[in-house]
Design a protein around this motif. Structure first.
Motif, PDB file in Angstrom:
ATOM      1  N   ASP A 187       2.689  14.344  55.591  1.00 46.24           N
ATOM      2  CA  ASP A 187       1.974  14.297  56.864  1.00 46.24           C
ATOM      3  C   ASP A 187       0.979  13.147  56.824  1.00 46.24           C
ATOM      4  OD1 ASP A 187       0.331  15.559  54.996  1.00 46.24           O
ATOM      5  OD2 ASP A 187      -0.595  16.888  56.464  1.00 46.24           O
ATOM      6  N   ARG A 205     -12.866  17.206  53.898  1.00 47.74           N
ATOM      7  CA  ARG A 205     -11.622  16.992  53.147  1.00 47.74           C
ATOM      8  C   ARG A 205     -11.782  17.361  51.680  1.00 47.74           C
ATOM      9  NH1 ARG A 205     -12.155  14.013  57.827  1.00 47.74           N
ATOM     10  NH2 ARG A 205     -10.189  14.021  58.975  1.00 47.74           N
ATOM     11  N   PHE A 211      -5.398  16.458  55.974  1.00 46.57           N
ATOM     12  CA  PHE A 211      -4.220  16.892  56.728  1.00 46.57           C
ATOM     13  C   PHE A 211      -4.001  15.924  57.886  1.00 46.57           C
ATOM     14  CE2 PHE A 211      -5.553  20.612  54.494  1.00 46.57           C
ATOM     15  CZ  PHE A 211      -4.433  21.387  54.307  1.00 46.57           C
ATOM     16  N   CYS A 240       2.965  15.449  50.462  1.00 49.35           N
ATOM     17  CA  CYS A 240       1.721  15.533  51.234  1.00 49.35           C
ATOM     18  C   CYS A 240       0.514  15.559  50.296  1.00 49.35           C
ATOM     19  CB  CYS A 240       1.685  16.807  52.069  1.00 49.35           C
ATOM     20  SG  CYS A 240       2.980  16.939  53.303  1.00 49.35           S
ATOM     21  N   ARG A 243      -0.989  19.415  52.314  1.00 49.05           N
ATOM     22  CA  ARG A 243      -0.309  20.390  53.156  1.00 49.05           C
ATOM     23  C   ARG A 243       0.837  21.090  52.422  1.00 49.05           C
ATOM     24  NH1 ARG A 243      -0.151  21.336  58.445  1.00 49.05           N
ATOM     25  NH2 ARG A 243      -1.222  19.419  59.057  1.00 49.05           N
ATOM     26  N   MET A 306      -5.458  25.195  59.082  1.00 48.21           N
ATOM     27  CA  MET A 306      -4.723  23.985  59.394  1.00 48.21           C
ATOM     28  C   MET A 306      -3.380  24.265  60.065  1.00 48.21           C
ATOM     29  SD  MET A 306      -6.421  21.420  58.954  1.00 48.21           S
ATOM     30  CE  MET A 306      -8.075  21.131  58.372  1.00 48.21           C
TER      31      MET A 306
END
Ligand code: C2O
Ligand code: CU
Ligand code: CU
Length: 529
Positions: A187, A205, A211, A240, A243, A306
């Motif tokens: 992502d 973060r 994300f 990712c 994620r 998320m």
């Protein structure tokens, strides 16, 4: 490259007597083709070259600066043979230092490419090693401490396809890009104008990870890929930063898992869907003999507020279009011999307690809710049933772990860069936390008790076996060779062994593969001798 691949398949299709237009009308003109990473060829000396470089990618019709190996995004795949020596020349043409880590390979610490294996801008590093472990799909990516998340987000990642005698005999699908297809899922978040990757390592973060709302498969959004009919092998990598994914098919056709991070399973495991942690790989076979098109999708995952659109419903990752050409690979009943788990009594054991400063936890969650408001709060409620934001680590019943809680005062000056810890310590590059005896089995317990987060935990220099995962025996497809284990509010136990030396200057790493946790301290170095 892609066009050529497609033309080759359509040529085969015509040769097989099918209607050429049949497939062309199936291929949506507006959808991009799935890029297939090329297999890197050695030079005349038999050496490989990987150059980390800047470039650009096209997303939503706009050019975005990105980084890649031997190109503008991601990198080629290295196909290596067990017990065959390899030499790789790594050039750094980036504007900053980097390292190149071989995730999943059991190789000595001095070529592992961890945070100490720094390659200055403009410099070259040559590494040589001889992989000697079962066939597996591994990967390489940067590991510069504090910047791993940023550099991976810029696009740096590539695959390693390790082969051995046993894998060669199995008649698994082996036609690269045709019936043996890598799918790297990532992502990304772009800025509002869509012209830059919007990477931030801030307090939010550092707490929950980076994300994005744009999902890519091999670097493009929802591509299509034509495949022969029969057994299709997919090599899945969750690339990712943070994620977690949950892979399934749009028409509920099952996935037959044949391999995990470090090798093939004893036998295929049929699943309806497949959770995939950041850093994890699985190889699956899918039956495409009915000739019907379908999507590989990711189902919604509840992970720290998320599950926001477009991840609140099944999101298509790639559209698979079976052609009339027949594939030649098969799904064997038996794959490889996996050694039984030996007795664990009397083994050296270690406890790794993952922890987050309460300030980081509180301020990070506050930032998350400020940003996503009710949506994140709804998720938070689903996650832990209440809105108690003061969940500092619970008292532990397993010895006197140093709990470095620091000051509980909420001050704007809190520095989150070392806010994530293992056993009370943020990552220290100059001092390994312990030494492991070469070649000896050990039992490691990684605990996230007192925490509400998913930590995809990874250990360098080994392929391990999971003894228990979050208090349960591992699922059958997670019981083979692994270098990643889920630590999700509970504890997980793994059986590790290290067959190569790693001295203090080139220590192996054990860390959370949620890259923003890793970059802000949830990592330890250890030596092997
Ligand atoms: Cu994939 Cu230490 O990393
Ligand atoms: Cu690794
Ligand atoms: Cu973590």
């Amino acid at each position: 490259m892609q066009r050529r691949h497609f033309l080759k398949l359509t040529a085969a299709l015509s040769a097989a007597g099918a209607l050429p237009l049949w497939s062309r009308s199936l291929m949506a003109a507006t959808r991009p083709l799935l890029p297939i990473p090329s297999i890197l060829q050695p030079d005349a000396r038999g050496q490989y070259t990987l150059t980390a470089m800047t470039g650009s990618s096209q997303w939503n019709g706009k050019a975005v600066p990105t980084w890649g190996y031997n190109g503008g995004l991601l990198g080629p795949a290295l196909r290596l043979q067990r017990k065959k020596a390899v030499t790789v020349n790594i050039h750094n043409q980036l504007p900053e230092a980097t390292t190149l880590h071989w995730h999943g390979l059991e190789i000595p610490g001095d070529v592992d490419g961890g945070p100490q294996g720094i390659i200055a801008p403009g410099a070259t590093r040559q590494v040589s090693f001889t992989p000697d472990q079962p066939a597996a799909t591994c990967w390489f990516h940067p590991h510069l401490h504090g910047k791993t998340g940023y550099q991976v987000a810029q696009g740096l990642a590539g695959l390693v396809l390790l082969e051995d005698e046993a894998s060669g005999k199995l008649r698994l699908p082996m036609q690269w890009g045709e019936d043996d297809v890598p799918l790297i899922f990532q992502d990304k978040q772009l800025n509002k104008a869509g012209t830059q990757i919007d990477y931030q390592l801030d307090i939010m973060r550092a707490a929950v990870g980076w994300f994005g709302d744009m999902m890519l498969t091999n670097g493009v959004q929802y591509p299509q890929h034509a495949v022969p009919r029969g057994w299709l092998r997919l090599r899945l990598l969750n690339g990712c930063n943070a994620r977690s994914l949950h892979i399934a098919t749009s028409d509920q056709r099952p996935l037959y898992v044949i391999g995990s991070d470090g090798g093939l399973l004893a036998e295929p495991v049929k699943v309806e869907s497949l959770p995939l942690l950041p850093g994890e790989r699985f190889e699956v076979l899918v039956d495409t003999s009915d000739g019907k098109a379908f999507d590989v999708v990711t189902l919604p995952v509840t992970q720290m507020g998320m599950t926001l659109a477009p991840f609140d419903q099944p999101l298509p990752l790639v559209n698979i279009l079976p052609l009339r050409v027949l594939a030649s690979g098969t799904l064997p009943d038996k794959l490889v011999d996996l050694p039984p788990i030996p007795a664990t009594e009397g083994l050296q054991s270690r406890w790794l307690q993952l922890m987050m400063d309460p300030q980081l936890d509180q301020q990070g969650m506050q930032a998350l809710m400020d940003r996503y408001g009710d949506k994140a709060m709804g998720e938070m409620k689903m996650d832990h049933g209440n809105m108690d934001m003061s969940h500092s680590a619970k008292p532990m019943d397993h010895g006197d772990m140093a709990m470095d809680h620091g000051s509980h005062g909420k001050t704007a000056a809190y520095d989150f860069h070392n806010g994530n810890k293992i056993n009370g310590q943020a990552f220290n590059m100059t001092k390994p936390m312990f030494n492991v005896e070469l070649g000896k089995l050990e039992k490691w317990t990684i605990s996230g008790e007192g925490d509400h987060m998913l930590h995809p935990f990874h250990i360098h220099g080994t392929q391990f076996r999971i003894l228990s995962e979050n208090g349960k025996p591992p699922a059958p497809h997670r019981a083979g060779w692994k270098d990643m284990v889920s630590v999700n509010g509970w504890r997980s136990e793994v059986l590790v062994r290290f067959n190569y030396v790693a001295n203090a200057d080139n220590a192996y790493m054990a860390h959370c593969h949620l890259l923003e946790h890793e970059d802000t301290g949830m990592m330890l170095g250890f030596s092997v001798s």
